[in-house]
Design an enzyme around this catalytic site. Structure first.
Site, PDB file in Angstrom:
ATOM      1  N   GLY A 236      21.126 -64.485  30.739  1.00 16.80           N
ATOM      2  CA  GLY A 236      20.236 -64.935  31.799  1.00 16.80           C
ATOM      3  C   GLY A 236      20.795 -64.958  33.203  1.00 16.80           C
ATOM      4  N   PRO A 280      25.204 -62.105  27.750  1.00 17.61           N
ATOM      5  CG  PRO A 280      27.133 -61.424  28.895  1.00 17.61           C
ATOM      6  CD  PRO A 280      26.669 -62.175  27.667  1.00 17.61           C
ATOM      7  NE  ARG A 317      14.063 -55.673  35.601  1.00 13.24           N
ATOM      8  CZ  ARG A 317      14.136 -56.366  36.703  1.00 13.24           C
ATOM      9  NH1 ARG A 317      14.321 -55.741  37.856  1.00 13.24           N
ATOM     10  NH2 ARG A 317      14.058 -57.669  36.701  1.00 13.24           N
ATOM     11  CB  CYS A 348      -2.827 -41.376  35.803  1.00  8.43           C
ATOM     12  SG  CYS A 348      -4.548 -41.329  36.280  1.00  8.43           S
ATOM     13  CD  GLU A 349      -2.110 -47.612  34.305  1.00  7.81           C
ATOM     14  OE1 GLU A 349      -2.389 -48.735  34.764  1.00  7.81           O
ATOM     15  OE2 GLU A 349      -2.044 -47.339  33.095  1.00  7.81           O
TER      16      GLU A 349
HETATM   17  N1  LLP Z   1      19.782 -63.324  24.694  1.00 11.82           N
HETATM   18  C1  LLP Z   1      18.477 -63.402  24.362  1.00 11.82           C
HETATM   19  C2  LLP Z   1      18.100 -64.133  23.154  1.00 11.82           C
HETATM   20  C3  LLP Z   1      17.525 -62.770  25.168  1.00 11.82           C
HETATM   21  O1  LLP Z   1      16.244 -62.849  24.826  1.00 11.82           O
HETATM   22  C4  LLP Z   1      17.937 -62.058  26.320  1.00 11.82           C
HETATM   23  C5  LLP Z   1      16.953 -61.381  27.155  1.00 11.82           C
HETATM   24  C6  LLP Z   1      19.302 -62.009  26.626  1.00 11.82           C
HETATM   25  C7  LLP Z   1      20.203 -62.659  25.787  1.00 11.82           C
HETATM   26  C8  LLP Z   1      19.848 -61.271  27.821  1.00 11.82           C
HETATM   27  O2  LLP Z   1      19.410 -61.817  29.019  1.00 11.82           O
HETATM   28  P1  LLP Z   1      19.984 -61.279  30.421  1.00 11.82           P
HETATM   29  O3  LLP Z   1      21.422 -61.694  30.525  1.00 11.82           O
HETATM   30  O4  LLP Z   1      19.823 -59.810  30.438  1.00 11.82           O
HETATM   31  O5  LLP Z   1      19.133 -61.954  31.421  1.00 11.82           O
HETATM   32  N2  LLP Z   1      12.797 -57.172  30.759  1.00 11.82           N
HETATM   33  C9  LLP Z   1      13.076 -58.309  31.618  1.00 11.82           C
HETATM   34  C10 LLP Z   1      14.129 -59.216  31.041  1.00 11.82           C
HETATM   35  C11 LLP Z   1      13.807 -59.686  29.636  1.00 11.82           C
HETATM   36  C12 LLP Z   1      14.891 -60.505  29.038  1.00 11.82           C
HETATM   37  C13 LLP Z   1      14.674 -60.684  27.583  1.00 11.82           C
HETATM   38  N3  LLP Z   1      15.687 -61.421  26.927  1.00 11.82           N
HETATM   39  C14 LLP Z   1      13.472 -57.782  32.993  1.00 11.82           C
HETATM   40  O6  LLP Z   1      13.498 -56.572  33.194  1.00 11.82           O
HETATM   41  O7  LLP Z   1      13.699 -58.558  33.913  1.00 11.82           O
END
Ligand code: LLP
Length: 424
Positions: A236, A280, A317, A348-349
């Site tokens: 996150g 991460p 995104r 096409c959107e």
């Molecule tokens: N662990 C779990 C259980 C998760 O669901 C996620 C991401 C992560 C770790 C990794 O999170 P990160 O460090 O990448 O923030 N598609 C969206 C983000 C979706 C995140 C889903 N879960 C975007 O492009 O912003």
């Protein structure tokens, strides 16, 4: 990350205009050194005696990148049997893999148990099904309970996962009874508590809040005579997508300062020793990659539109989360920004907008655009919408380039389709 020389954008010592000519566009280009530096930053900040880093494969599941991360000692958070297979191919050991997900089929559970990985259990239903599957296979399985800690990070609502309204995790107040049930079920070994509160988090105080809550739960688990091996606080950590955010975006060190004191104090108070797991994704891979795309048309209408050859089929995104990515005219990096443009894709959107109202140098058909920081949730969320084959991926390192995924062909769009005999 990027330098300027002549008029062309350089990326890890490579002229991106040459890369676009050699491999065609659209093209994802990843800088190996940035990826390595990012994973090492985590490793050097969090001592491996306390912390394991499980890279979130969903952010970018390219095998070459996974191999590199495996060689740096990373484990993996996987969300499907497909991601599990990728991590196995990359050589990530089973004991460093956590199988996540809120909706796992019996086949998923079977795959997890047979592979000997840990499972993060997201519901009581899943817990019972996993016990039955493990029993049938004559194997034991270590689990974590996925906790919904009910904390609210200030992020786009679609990427806040730890709110009590979210579909993920077992409600905070139900966790202890679920742990107690897990302890009694055959073939289940309770080993951890897991949460993930959201993504692209820039105000990291919520990580402190989540750690407090998770460690309070750890205390209650031990009070009831149960024991754990690890606490997984998920991923996150946000990154700076806007130029102005780059210097102030939180780092792994900031994260460590926020969570480690809470984590370590609780362990001291309880006289126990647990492993901390972090997952991460974005902060490892996000800034390592650019998406190169050719300008097909300039249209001076209600706005000045720059129409490029990559749309939301390749980078969703901006459309899905109103996400901001810097855009650079890669063959004109020394020219002054002089006009306001809206960069749109070829889908096409009308919502297919990659970048709104950006000051760029005068753009012409044939120019090359680079969309920055697209390593996380870029290619991995791509589709073939509008009958467009997915693009190629290239890895660059100190002036060398390797193709790490071939461009799909029209053949790939048709490959699995079947026409019923009665239509022929
Ligand atoms: N662990 C779990 C259980 C998760 O669901 C996620 C991401 C992560 C770790 C990794 O999170 P990160 O460090 O990448 O923030 N598609 C969206 C983000 C979706 C995140 C889903 N879960 C975007 O492009 O912003």
């Amino acid at each position: 990350m990027t330098e300027e020389e002549n008029k062309h954008l350089l990326f890890s010592g490579m002229d991106v205009v040459e890369l676009a000519e050699r491999y065609g566009t659209p093209l994802y280009v990843t800088d190996e050194n940035t990826l390595k530096a990012n994973i090492r930053n985590y490793k050097n900040t969090f001592s491996s005696t306390i912390t394991d880093i499980y890279y979130a494969v969903k952010a970018n599941g390219n095998l070459a990148l996974l191999k590199l991360l495996a060689s740096e000692g990373a484990g993996a958070d996987v969300f499907s049997a497909g991601e599990l297979e990728l991590t196995k191919l990359a050589g990530i050991p089973a004991e460093k893999i956590l199988f996540n997900g809120n909706s796992k089929s019996d086949d998923d559970l079977k795959e997890a148990v047979e592979s000997g990985v840990r499972v993060s259990v997201d519901s009581v239903d899943e817990l019972r099904a996993l016990s039955a599957v493990a029993n049938e296979l004559g194997r034991e399985v270590e689990i974590a309970i996925r906790v919904n800690p009910d904390v609210s990070p200030e992020v786009h609502p679609k990427i806040a996962t730890g709110l009590k309204e979210s579909k993920f995790g077992i409600p905070f107040h139900d966790v202890i009874p679920v742990c107690e049930e897990a302890e009694k079920l055959p073939n289940i070994l309770l080993a951890g508590l897991h949460c993930h509160i959201g993504s692209q988090i820039l105000d990291i105080t919520v990580f402190g809040e989540a750690t407090e809550k998770m460690m309070a739960l750890v205390g209650r688990v031990y009070e009831r005579g149960m024991q754990l091996k690890f606490v997984d606080l998920g991923g996150g950590l946000g990154i700076g997508y806007r130029q102005a955010e780059k210097a102030t975006a939180p780092t792994p060190k900031d994260l460590a300062e926020m969570i480690l004191p809470v984590f370590e104090k609780k362990m001291r108070d309880l006289g126990i020793s647990l492993k901390l797991v972090l997952e991460p994704g974005r902060s490892v891979v996000g800034a390592s990659t650019i998406l190169l795309s050719r300008v097909n048309a300039i249209k001076r209408a209600n706005k000045n539109f720059v129409a490029i050859d990559a749309g939301f089929n390749l980078l969703i995104r901006p459309v899905m989360y109103d996400a901001y990515h810097e855009v650079v005219v890669a063959n004109k990096v020394n020219e002054q920004a002089s006009e306001l443009y809206t960069v749109v894709g070829n889908v096409c959107e009308s919502g297919d907008i990659m970048a709104k109202d950006r000051m760029l140098p005068k753009v012409e058909r044939g120019d090359l655009v680079a969309i920055l920081d697209t390593g996380a949730y870029g290619f991995s969320m791509s589709s073939q919408y509008n009958g467009r084959p997915r693009c190629a991926e290239v890895l660059v390192c100190n002036g060398k380039a390797d193709l790490i995924r071939s461009r799909e062909s029209i053949e790939d769009l048709i490959r699995n389709q079947k026409i019923p005999a009665r239509f022929i």
